[in-house]
Design a protein around this motif. Structure first.
Motif, PDB file in Angstrom:
ATOM      1  N   SER A 127       0.831  -1.208   0.000  1.00 40.03           N
ATOM      2  CA  SER A 127       0.000   0.000   0.000  1.00 40.03           C
ATOM      3  C   SER A 127       0.864   1.255   0.000  1.00 40.03           C
ATOM      4  O   SER A 127       0.580   2.227  -0.718  1.00 40.03           O
ATOM      5  CB  SER A 127      -0.923   0.007   1.226  1.00 40.03           C
ATOM      6  N   TRP A 128       1.914   1.256   0.820  1.00 43.26           N
ATOM      7  CA  TRP A 128       2.806   2.420   0.863  1.00 43.26           C
ATOM      8  C   TRP A 128       3.512   2.634  -0.465  1.00 43.26           C
ATOM      9  O   TRP A 128       3.615   3.762  -0.944  1.00 43.26           O
ATOM     10  CB  TRP A 128       3.842   2.237   1.965  1.00 43.26           C
ATOM     11  N   LEU A 129       4.001   1.549  -1.071  1.00 45.82           N
ATOM     12  CA  LEU A 129       4.695   1.675  -2.352  1.00 45.82           C
ATOM     13  C   LEU A 129       3.758   2.196  -3.434  1.00 45.82           C
ATOM     14  O   LEU A 129       4.160   3.007  -4.279  1.00 45.82           O
ATOM     15  CB  LEU A 129       5.292   0.324  -2.757  1.00 45.82           C
ATOM     16  N   LEU A 130       2.515   1.756  -3.416  1.00 46.24           N
ATOM     17  CA  LEU A 130       1.529   2.261  -4.365  1.00 46.24           C
ATOM     18  C   LEU A 130       1.279   3.747  -4.123  1.00 46.24           C
ATOM     19  O   LEU A 130       1.212   4.541  -5.068  1.00 46.24           O
ATOM     20  CB  LEU A 130       0.224   1.477  -4.233  1.00 46.24           C
ATOM     21  N   ALA A 131       1.146   4.135  -2.858  1.00 39.19           N
ATOM     22  CA  ALA A 131       0.909   5.542  -2.515  1.00 39.19           C
ATOM     23  C   ALA A 131       2.047   6.418  -3.022  1.00 39.19           C
ATOM     24  O   ALA A 131       1.820   7.495  -3.604  1.00 39.19           O
ATOM     25  CB  ALA A 131       0.745   5.691  -1.007  1.00 39.19           C
ATOM     26  N   VAL A 132       3.273   5.991  -2.790  1.00 35.88           N
ATOM     27  CA  VAL A 132       4.440   6.756  -3.224  1.00 35.88           C
ATOM     28  C   VAL A 132       4.464   6.880  -4.748  1.00 35.88           C
ATOM     29  O   VAL A 132       4.745   7.961  -5.297  1.00 35.88           O
ATOM     30  CB  VAL A 132       5.724   6.083  -2.697  1.00 35.88           C
ATOM     31  N   ALA A 133       4.152   5.786  -5.441  1.00 39.23           N
ATOM     32  CA  ALA A 133       4.169   5.799  -6.903  1.00 39.23           C
ATOM     33  C   ALA A 133       3.075   6.693  -7.477  1.00 39.23           C
ATOM     34  O   ALA A 133       3.272   7.346  -8.512  1.00 39.23           O
ATOM     35  CB  ALA A 133       4.016   4.375  -7.434  1.00 39.23           C
ATOM     36  N   LEU A 188      -0.571   6.461   5.557  1.00 35.50           N
ATOM     37  CA  LEU A 188      -1.184   5.385   6.336  1.00 35.50           C
ATOM     38  C   LEU A 188      -1.588   4.242   5.422  1.00 35.50           C
ATOM     39  O   LEU A 188      -2.146   4.462   4.341  1.00 35.50           O
ATOM     40  CB  LEU A 188      -2.404   5.926   7.089  1.00 35.50           C
ATOM     41  N   SER A 189      -1.312   3.045   5.858  1.00 39.38           N
ATOM     42  CA  SER A 189      -1.862   1.846   5.229  1.00 39.38           C
ATOM     43  C   SER A 189      -2.853   1.237   6.200  1.00 39.38           C
ATOM     44  O   SER A 189      -2.490   0.888   7.328  1.00 39.38           O
ATOM     45  CB  SER A 189      -0.756   0.828   4.918  1.00 39.38           C
ATOM     46  N   ASN A 190      -4.097   1.128   5.775  1.00 44.17           N
ATOM     47  CA  ASN A 190      -5.094   0.484   6.629  1.00 44.17           C
ATOM     48  C   ASN A 190      -4.947  -1.020   6.451  1.00 44.17           C
ATOM     49  O   ASN A 190      -5.345  -1.584   5.433  1.00 44.17           O
ATOM     50  CB  ASN A 190      -6.502   0.960   6.266  1.00 44.17           C
ATOM     51  N   CYS A 191      -4.355  -1.654   7.437  1.00 45.00           N
ATOM     52  CA  CYS A 191      -3.802  -3.004   7.304  1.00 45.00           C
ATOM     53  C   CYS A 191      -4.817  -4.046   6.805  1.00 45.00           C
ATOM     54  O   CYS A 191      -5.903  -4.184   7.367  1.00 45.00           O
ATOM     55  CB  CYS A 191      -3.231  -3.450   8.645  1.00 45.00           C
TER      56      CYS A 191
END
Length: 214
Positions: A127-133, A188-191
């Motif tokens: 999720s974080w990597l997608l957000a950054v991209a 934030l990644s909602n786990c």
């Protein structure tokens, strides 16, 4: 430490619902207050904070733990950066404590902790990597993904210093509030984790609520 907030959701300037497995990436400005609301209970919200003007400065679990002398986070905790600066302070908390040692789930940890067939299950690092991209305007890349806070997650520490993942201590409607001391990027990644009890094997939404400085 349990401290309730006087803030009313209907007076907030921004409200966003984050589904399980989704991410939230926004700037919270100095003086603003962010509430992370555990809507249905026992959810885990894996969160990173960055200086919005210099993302090389980011939340530091090491500095925060050392200065407060406690491995758990709760009302009154000051979240420090890797430069030793105050980023945010937890000003209200109806859960009681939050983890900053257990890290975030990834495809690699799913494999090591559970089974090889769990590798391709969605994870917080994804999720974080997608957000950054998808948000290059924040100036972050995968190398900026570091140690995080697991809001609402219960990770008991044994007398020997070991960690375990236990049933959550949060519940429906519980929340944590943080007031920003600087402009911060909240990632934030909602786990989505289905393999341990951090969210009762049932990932659910959280709500992100922001109030302007009083």
């Amino acid at each position: 430490m349990i401290i309730e907030s006087p803030l009313q959701a209907e007076q907030a300037m921004r409200r966003d619902t984050v589904l399980a497995g989704d991410y939230y990436m926004q700037i919270v400005k100095a003086g603003q207050t962010l509430r992370i609301l555990d809507i249905e209970g026992n959810q885990a919200a894996d969160t990173l904070f960055y200086n919005a003007h210099d993302p090389s400065e980011r939340y530091s679990a090491i500095d925060t733990i050392r200065e407060q002398g406690n491995v758990y986070l709760t009302a009154g905790t000051k979240l420090l950066s890797n430069d030793g600066n105050l980023m945010l302070e937890i000003t209200a908390d109806t859960c009681g404590r939050h983890d900053t040692l257990g890290g975030a789930c990834s495809t690699e940890s799913n494999t090591v902790r559970y089974a090889i067939e769990k590798k391709c299950m969605h994870a917080c690092r994804d999720s974080w990597l997608l957000a950054v991209a998808e948000n290059p305007q924040f100036g972050l890349n995968k190398g900026d993904i570091t140690h995080n806070i697991n809001f609402f997650m219960n990770v008991p520490v044994s007398a020997e210093g070991g960690l375990s993942f236990a049933d959550g201590i949060s519940g429906a409607g519980k929340y944590v509030e943080l007031t920003a001391a600087m402009d911060v990027v909240v990632l934030l990644s909602n786990c989505p984790q289905l393999n341990n009890p951090c969210n009762a094997y049932n990932p659910t939404p959280v709500e992100m609520i922001v109030w302007d400085k009083a």
